[in-house]
Design a protein around this motif. Structure first.
Motif, mmCIF file in Angstrom:
data_model
loop_
_atom_site.group_PDB
_atom_site.id
_atom_site.type_symbol
_atom_site.label_atom_id
_atom_site.label_comp_id
_atom_site.label_asym_id
_atom_site.label_seq_id
_atom_site.Cartn_x
_atom_site.Cartn_y
_atom_site.Cartn_z
ATOM 1 N N LYS A 17 0.839 -1.197 0.000
ATOM 2 C CA LYS A 17 0.000 0.000 0.000
ATOM 3 C C LYS A 17 0.873 1.247 0.000
ATOM 4 O O LYS A 17 0.680 2.180 0.774
ATOM 5 N N SER A 18 1.869 1.229 -0.858
ATOM 6 C CA SER A 18 2.794 2.353 -0.957
ATOM 7 C C SER A 18 2.686 2.974 -2.344
ATOM 8 O O SER A 18 1.917 2.529 -3.172
ATOM 9 N N LYS A 19 3.491 4.001 -2.576
ATOM 10 C CA LYS A 19 3.494 4.708 -3.854
ATOM 11 C C LYS A 19 4.792 4.426 -4.592
ATOM 12 O O LYS A 19 5.824 4.167 -3.983
ATOM 13 N N THR A 20 4.730 4.538 -5.910
ATOM 14 C CA THR A 20 5.927 4.442 -6.737
ATOM 15 C C THR A 20 6.222 5.828 -7.294
ATOM 16 O O THR A 20 5.324 6.506 -7.792
ATOM 17 N N CYS A 21 7.478 6.240 -7.201
ATOM 18 C CA CYS A 21 7.873 7.554 -7.685
ATOM 19 C C CYS A 21 7.744 7.608 -9.212
ATOM 20 O O CYS A 21 8.268 6.740 -9.899
ATOM 21 N N PRO A 22 7.068 8.616 -9.745
ATOM 22 C CA PRO A 22 6.960 8.738 -11.193
ATOM 23 C C PRO A 22 8.288 9.132 -11.850
ATOM 24 O O PRO A 22 8.488 8.881 -13.026
ATOM 25 N N GLY A 23 9.187 9.704 -11.061
ATOM 26 C CA GLY A 23 10.466 10.147 -11.609
ATOM 27 C C GLY A 23 11.487 9.035 -11.740
ATOM 28 O O GLY A 23 12.075 8.836 -12.792
ATOM 29 N N CYS A 24 11.684 8.292 -10.627
ATOM 30 C CA CYS A 24 12.761 7.287 -10.636
ATOM 31 C C CYS A 24 12.268 5.864 -10.419
ATOM 32 O O CYS A 24 13.044 4.920 -10.533
ATOM 33 N N GLY A 25 10.992 5.695 -10.075
ATOM 34 C CA GLY A 25 10.453 4.356 -9.886
ATOM 35 C C GLY A 25 10.688 3.762 -8.511
ATOM 36 O O GLY A 25 10.356 2.609 -8.269
ATOM 37 N N ALA A 26 11.233 4.533 -7.578
ATOM 38 C CA ALA A 26 11.489 4.030 -6.230
ATOM 39 C C ALA A 26 10.170 3.839 -5.487
ATOM 40 O O ALA A 26 9.190 4.544 -5.729
ATOM 41 N N VAL A 27 10.147 2.874 -4.585
ATOM 42 C CA VAL A 27 8.976 2.633 -3.758
ATOM 43 C C VAL A 27 9.036 3.579 -2.559
ATOM 44 O O VAL A 27 10.031 3.635 -1.852
ATOM 45 N N CYS A 28 7.952 4.344 -2.363
ATOM 46 C CA CYS A 28 7.891 5.313 -1.275
ATOM 47 C C CYS A 28 6.699 4.972 -0.382
ATOM 48 O O CYS A 28 5.776 4.279 -0.793
ATOM 49 N N GLY A 29 6.716 5.487 0.822
ATOM 50 C CA GLY A 29 5.618 5.264 1.758
ATOM 51 C C GLY A 29 4.324 5.890 1.262
ATOM 52 O O GLY A 29 4.339 6.865 0.520
ATOM 53 N N ARG A 30 3.212 5.337 1.725
ATOM 54 C CA ARG A 30 1.920 5.835 1.237
ATOM 55 C C ARG A 30 1.633 7.265 1.671
ATOM 56 O O ARG A 30 0.873 7.962 1.032
ATOM 57 N N ASP A 31 2.253 7.697 2.763
ATOM 58 C CA ASP A 31 2.035 9.056 3.249
ATOM 59 C C ASP A 31 3.118 10.033 2.808
ATOM 60 O O ASP A 31 3.038 11.216 3.126
ATOM 61 N N ASP A 32 4.133 9.562 2.095
ATOM 62 C CA ASP A 32 5.218 10.428 1.651
ATOM 63 C C ASP A 32 4.710 11.463 0.646
ATOM 64 O O ASP A 32 3.866 11.160 -0.196
ATOM 65 N N LYS A 33 5.241 12.656 0.757
ATOM 66 C CA LYS A 33 4.902 13.728 -0.189
ATOM 67 C C LYS A 33 5.961 13.863 -1.275
ATOM 68 O O LYS A 33 5.676 14.327 -2.363
ATOM 69 N N PHE A 34 7.201 13.451 -0.931
ATOM 70 C CA PHE A 34 8.315 13.537 -1.863
ATOM 71 C C PHE A 34 9.067 12.209 -1.874
ATOM 72 O O PHE A 34 9.109 11.499 -0.872
ATOM 73 N N CYS A 35 9.698 11.878 -2.993
ATOM 74 C CA CYS A 35 10.470 10.646 -3.127
ATOM 75 C C CYS A 35 11.734 10.727 -2.284
ATOM 76 O O CYS A 35 12.443 11.731 -2.302
ATOM 77 N N LYS A 36 11.998 9.644 -1.575
ATOM 78 C CA LYS A 36 13.199 9.620 -0.725
ATOM 79 C C LYS A 36 14.473 9.419 -1.543
ATOM 80 O O LYS A 36 15.562 9.663 -1.065
ATOM 81 N N GLU A 37 14.338 8.986 -2.802
ATOM 82 C CA GLU A 37 15.507 8.744 -3.648
ATOM 83 C C GLU A 37 15.890 9.970 -4.479
ATOM 84 O O GLU A 37 17.034 10.381 -4.490
ATOM 85 N N CYS A 38 14.895 10.537 -5.176
ATOM 86 C CA CYS A 38 15.226 11.627 -6.101
ATOM 87 C C CYS A 38 14.631 12.979 -5.704
ATOM 88 O O CYS A 38 14.949 13.997 -6.302
ATOM 89 N N GLY A 39 13.727 12.979 -4.716
ATOM 90 C CA GLY A 39 13.131 14.214 -4.259
ATOM 91 C C GLY A 39 11.933 14.695 -5.058
ATOM 92 O O GLY A 39 11.390 15.771 -4.782
ATOM 93 N N ALA A 40 11.509 13.918 -6.039
ATOM 94 C CA ALA A 40 10.363 14.318 -6.857
ATOM 95 C C ALA A 40 9.094 14.355 -6.014
ATOM 96 O O ALA A 40 8.939 13.581 -5.066
ATOM 97 N N GLN A 41 8.177 15.226 -6.375
ATOM 98 C CA GLN A 41 6.898 15.309 -5.658
ATOM 99 C C GLN A 41 6.042 14.129 -6.065
ATOM 100 O O GLN A 41 5.935 13.776 -7.236
ATOM 101 N N LEU A 42 5.424 13.505 -5.070
ATOM 102 C CA LEU A 42 4.566 12.336 -5.335
ATOM 103 C C LEU A 42 3.117 12.738 -5.483
ATOM 104 O O LEU A 42 2.672 13.699 -4.950
#
Length: 130
Positions: free
Chosen positions: A105-130
């Motif tokens: 139940k998480s999100k995938t970053c549209p910029g780099c494809g990293a798996v991010c937490g469902r409540d994250d606002k920004f990607c922890k890998e590339c900093g892109a807005q989710l």
């Protein structure tokens, strides 16, 4: 039997029933989480295997490029089929990552494809807005 003892025993019984129901709910939830963890582990193993296959293909591509650099004639089948196999394996990896994101139940970053937490606002890998 004394009325107060009976009331006490009734409350003990009611508490035991409530605790038993809560334990059942907890056990079902734990089983569900364990099943999800097993599914995620299986998908991660598939991703690991695909990455190992990609590394082998990249070695072959590198050998072909180096042989061409050294003046050897390029092979008939060339690099293109190898690159297409790499592309297919990368697409499969992305699909597995998306399945993992759904299970977690998480999100995938549209910029780099990293798996991010469902409540994250920004990607922890590339900093892109989710």
């Amino acid at each position: 039997m004394d009325e107060r003892v009976r009331e006490l025993l009734d409350r003990v019984r009611d508490t035991a029933v409530t605790v038993g129901q809560a334990a059942g709910v907890t056990a079902r939830q734990a089983g569900k989480c364990a099943g999800q963890m097993v599914d995620v582990a299986k998908l991660n193993m598939k991703i690991f295997d695909l990455k190992a296959e990609i590394n082998g293909l990249l070695r072959e591509v590198g050998s072909l490029v180096y042989d061409t650099h050294m003046g050897k004639e390029p092979q008939e089948d060339g690099i293109t089929p190898l690159l297409e196999q790499i592309d297919e394996k990368n697409e499969a990896i992305q699909a597995y990552k998306e399945q993992i994101a759904v299970l977690k139940k998480s999100k995938t970053c549209p910029g780099c494809g990293a798996v991010c937490g469902r409540d994250d606002k920004f990607c922890k890998e590339c900093g892109a807005q989710l």
